[in-house]
Design a protein around this motif. Structure first.
Motif, mmCIF file in Angstrom:
data_model
loop_
_atom_site.group_PDB
_atom_site.id
_atom_site.type_symbol
_atom_site.label_atom_id
_atom_site.label_comp_id
_atom_site.label_asym_id
_atom_site.label_seq_id
_atom_site.Cartn_x
_atom_site.Cartn_y
_atom_site.Cartn_z
ATOM 1 N N GLY A 1 0.807 -1.216 0.000
ATOM 2 C CA GLY A 1 0.000 0.000 0.000
ATOM 3 C C GLY A 1 0.839 1.265 0.000
ATOM 4 O O GLY A 1 1.973 1.291 0.478
ATOM 5 N N ALA A 2 0.244 2.346 -0.505
ATOM 6 C CA ALA A 2 0.962 3.616 -0.636
ATOM 7 C C ALA A 2 1.139 4.335 0.691
ATOM 8 O O ALA A 2 2.044 5.158 0.844
ATOM 9 C CB ALA A 2 0.222 4.529 -1.619
ATOM 10 N N ALA A 3 0.278 4.061 1.666
ATOM 11 C CA ALA A 3 0.307 4.812 2.924
ATOM 12 C C ALA A 3 0.742 3.960 4.112
ATOM 13 O O ALA A 3 0.461 4.279 5.259
ATOM 14 C CB ALA A 3 -1.072 5.414 3.195
ATOM 15 N N GLN B 1 3.243 -0.963 10.657
ATOM 16 C CA GLN B 1 2.457 -1.949 9.918
ATOM 17 C C GLN B 1 3.362 -2.998 9.275
ATOM 18 O O GLN B 1 2.992 -4.166 9.172
ATOM 19 C CB GLN B 1 1.613 -1.240 8.855
ATOM 20 C CG GLN B 1 0.500 -0.381 9.440
ATOM 21 C CD GLN B 1 -0.179 0.469 8.380
ATOM 22 O OE1 GLN B 1 0.372 1.473 7.914
ATOM 23 N NE2 GLN B 1 -1.375 0.071 7.983
ATOM 24 N N ILE B 2 4.535 -2.580 8.846
ATOM 25 C CA ILE B 2 5.496 -3.534 8.288
ATOM 26 C C ILE B 2 5.987 -4.485 9.377
ATOM 27 O O ILE B 2 6.146 -5.689 9.149
ATOM 28 C CB ILE B 2 6.686 -2.788 7.657
ATOM 29 C CG1 ILE B 2 6.207 -1.853 6.544
ATOM 30 C CG2 ILE B 2 7.711 -3.784 7.117
ATOM 31 C CD1 ILE B 2 5.453 -2.534 5.422
ATOM 32 N N LYS B 3 6.204 -3.967 10.576
ATOM 33 C CA LYS B 3 6.625 -4.813 11.695
ATOM 34 C C LYS B 3 5.553 -5.857 12.014
ATOM 35 O O LYS B 3 5.865 -7.024 12.282
ATOM 36 C CB LYS B 3 6.917 -3.961 12.925
ATOM 37 C CG LYS B 3 8.153 -3.081 12.784
ATOM 38 C CD LYS B 3 8.382 -2.254 14.041
ATOM 39 C CE LYS B 3 9.613 -1.364 13.906
ATOM 40 N NZ LYS B 3 9.853 -0.564 15.129
ATOM 41 N N VAL C 1 7.279 -6.416 0.429
ATOM 42 C CA VAL C 1 7.084 -5.042 0.860
ATOM 43 C C VAL C 1 7.662 -4.104 -0.188
ATOM 44 O O VAL C 1 8.455 -4.509 -1.050
ATOM 45 C CB VAL C 1 7.769 -4.768 2.220
ATOM 46 C CG1 VAL C 1 7.127 -5.601 3.316
ATOM 47 C CG2 VAL C 1 9.263 -5.046 2.142
ATOM 48 N N ASN C 2 7.267 -2.839 -0.122
ATOM 49 C CA ASN C 2 7.868 -1.841 -0.992
ATOM 50 C C ASN C 2 9.360 -1.734 -0.695
ATOM 51 O O ASN C 2 9.802 -1.958 0.449
ATOM 52 C CB ASN C 2 7.194 -0.482 -0.797
ATOM 53 C CG ASN C 2 5.778 -0.472 -1.349
ATOM 54 O OD1 ASN C 2 5.514 -0.970 -2.437
ATOM 55 N ND2 ASN C 2 4.854 0.090 -0.587
ATOM 56 N N GLU C 3 10.120 -1.346 -1.703
ATOM 57 C CA GLU C 3 11.580 -1.338 -1.591
ATOM 58 C C GLU C 3 12.090 -0.512 -0.411
ATOM 59 O O GLU C 3 13.065 -0.876 0.231
ATOM 60 C CB GLU C 3 12.181 -0.840 -2.918
ATOM 61 C CG GLU C 3 13.676 -1.081 -3.054
ATOM 62 C CD GLU C 3 14.462 0.112 -2.572
ATOM 63 O OE1 GLU C 3 15.594 -0.098 -2.077
ATOM 64 O OE2 GLU C 3 13.960 1.243 -2.663
ATOM 65 N N ILE C 4 11.402 0.560 -0.081
ATOM 66 C CA ILE C 4 11.812 1.425 1.021
ATOM 67 C C ILE C 4 11.801 0.685 2.359
ATOM 68 O O ILE C 4 12.541 1.034 3.287
ATOM 69 C CB ILE C 4 10.905 2.684 1.096
ATOM 70 C CG1 ILE C 4 11.447 3.700 2.099
ATOM 71 C CG2 ILE C 4 9.484 2.304 1.439
ATOM 72 C CD1 ILE C 4 12.746 4.337 1.718
ATOM 73 N N TYR C 5 10.990 -0.377 2.457
ATOM 74 C CA TYR C 5 10.858 -1.100 3.719
ATOM 75 C C TYR C 5 11.611 -2.424 3.750
ATOM 76 O O TYR C 5 11.473 -3.209 4.701
ATOM 77 C CB TYR C 5 9.384 -1.347 4.024
ATOM 78 C CG TYR C 5 8.648 -0.118 4.507
ATOM 79 C CD1 TYR C 5 9.175 0.674 5.527
ATOM 80 C CD2 TYR C 5 7.435 0.262 3.949
ATOM 81 C CE1 TYR C 5 8.513 1.800 5.973
ATOM 82 C CE2 TYR C 5 6.759 1.395 4.397
ATOM 83 C CZ TYR C 5 7.310 2.157 5.401
ATOM 84 O OH TYR C 5 6.655 3.283 5.848
ATOM 85 N N PRO D 1 4.464 0.899 -9.559
ATOM 86 C CA PRO D 1 3.488 -0.105 -9.980
ATOM 87 C C PRO D 1 3.378 -0.295 -11.496
ATOM 88 O O PRO D 1 2.763 -1.244 -11.951
ATOM 89 C CB PRO D 1 2.175 0.484 -9.457
ATOM 90 C CG PRO D 1 2.370 1.964 -9.596
ATOM 91 C CD PRO D 1 3.836 2.218 -9.335
ATOM 92 N N PHE D 2 3.985 0.591 -12.310
ATOM 93 C CA PHE D 2 3.708 0.568 -13.749
ATOM 94 C C PHE D 2 4.835 0.004 -14.607
ATOM 95 O O PHE D 2 4.648 -0.235 -15.788
ATOM 96 C CB PHE D 2 3.361 1.982 -14.245
ATOM 97 C CG PHE D 2 2.162 2.577 -13.589
ATOM 98 C CD1 PHE D 2 0.929 1.952 -13.661
ATOM 99 C CD2 PHE D 2 2.257 3.763 -12.873
ATOM 100 C CE1 PHE D 2 -0.191 2.493 -13.040
ATOM 101 C CE2 PHE D 2 1.150 4.315 -12.249
ATOM 102 C CZ PHE D 2 -0.080 3.675 -12.337
#
Length: 216
Positions: free
Chosen positions: A13-15, A20-22, A38-42, A64-65
């Motif tokens: 998710g974007a937000a 939440q990742i934990k 997970v998104n790369e940042i996490y 996403p694209f």
């Protein structure tokens, strides 16, 4: 059947916030899922949370694209692996594929595969947007480059879709499925058809349903 080993516990998710990742990682450890996505940042946070467990960390490159440049995608891959990711899902530039710029797609796949190294590379095939010929072209590239995994993405994927893909791959590629699975009977049907992993946000629900069926 222990379905938990089929599940990639996913949250993109974007937000999403760090807490939440934990929670996602703790759920994956408790249920012994195959991986978290997970998104790369996490990726770094997830790797720390999952240290010492058997749960792997995966991320999606080009999300996403798939329209970022190959250089940007390579940077994403390097950063993700350095931070602990061992499963890389790649979204390709569909515009390049549909305009028959096969050389661009081939070069991107080669460079990303080299960057991924011994880690797992999965190429996302967006069935919703690709004709049969385009699917064949992409799968042929994966076979030629010895890429072993593909991820099928479609809002409502059918048995016929999967059998068609198996025909194109000659059963030489591992099939993964993104989304779609929200109940145990559906997952079991897909497993019977040869799907080996499921990227899903419904992992806890599926695991509970499986446990309830076993104990009842």
């Amino acid at each position: 059947m222990n379905i938990n080993s089929f599940i990639n516990h996913m949250s993109l998710g974007a937000a999403l916030e760090p807490q939440q990742i934990k929670v996602l990682c703790n759920e994956a450890k408790t249920q012994r899922f195959a991986s978290v996505y997970v998104n790369e940042i996490y990726v770094s946070l997830a790797s720390k949370e999952l240290e010492g467990s058997s749960v792997k960390v995966g991320t999606v490159i080009g999300y996403p694209f798939g329209t970022s440049s190959t250089k940007v995608k390579i940077f994403e891959v390097k950063n993700a692996i350095e931070n602990g990711a061992s499963e890389i899902s790649l979204i390709l530039n569909l515009g390049m594929l549909k305009s028959r710029n096969i050389e661009y797609i081939k070069n991107e796949l080669k460079e990303i595969k080299t960057t991924v190294g011994k880690n797992s590379l999965k190429v996302v095939i967006e069935l919703e947007y690709l004709t049969l010929e385009e699917q064949r072209n992409l799968i042929d590239l994966c076979l030629d480059l010895k890429i072993e995994n593909i991820e099928l993405l479609k809002r409502k994927i059918s048995k016929e879709d999967i059998l068609q893909i198996q025909g194109l791959t000659k059963n030489k590629l591992n099939l993964n499925l993104v989304g779609n699975v929200k109940d145990l009977s559906t997952l079991q049907r897909y497993v019977d058809l040869g799907i080996q992993r499921f990227n899903t946000t419904s992992g806890l629900k599926l695991s509970k349903e499986n446990n309830d069926k076993f104990w009842n």
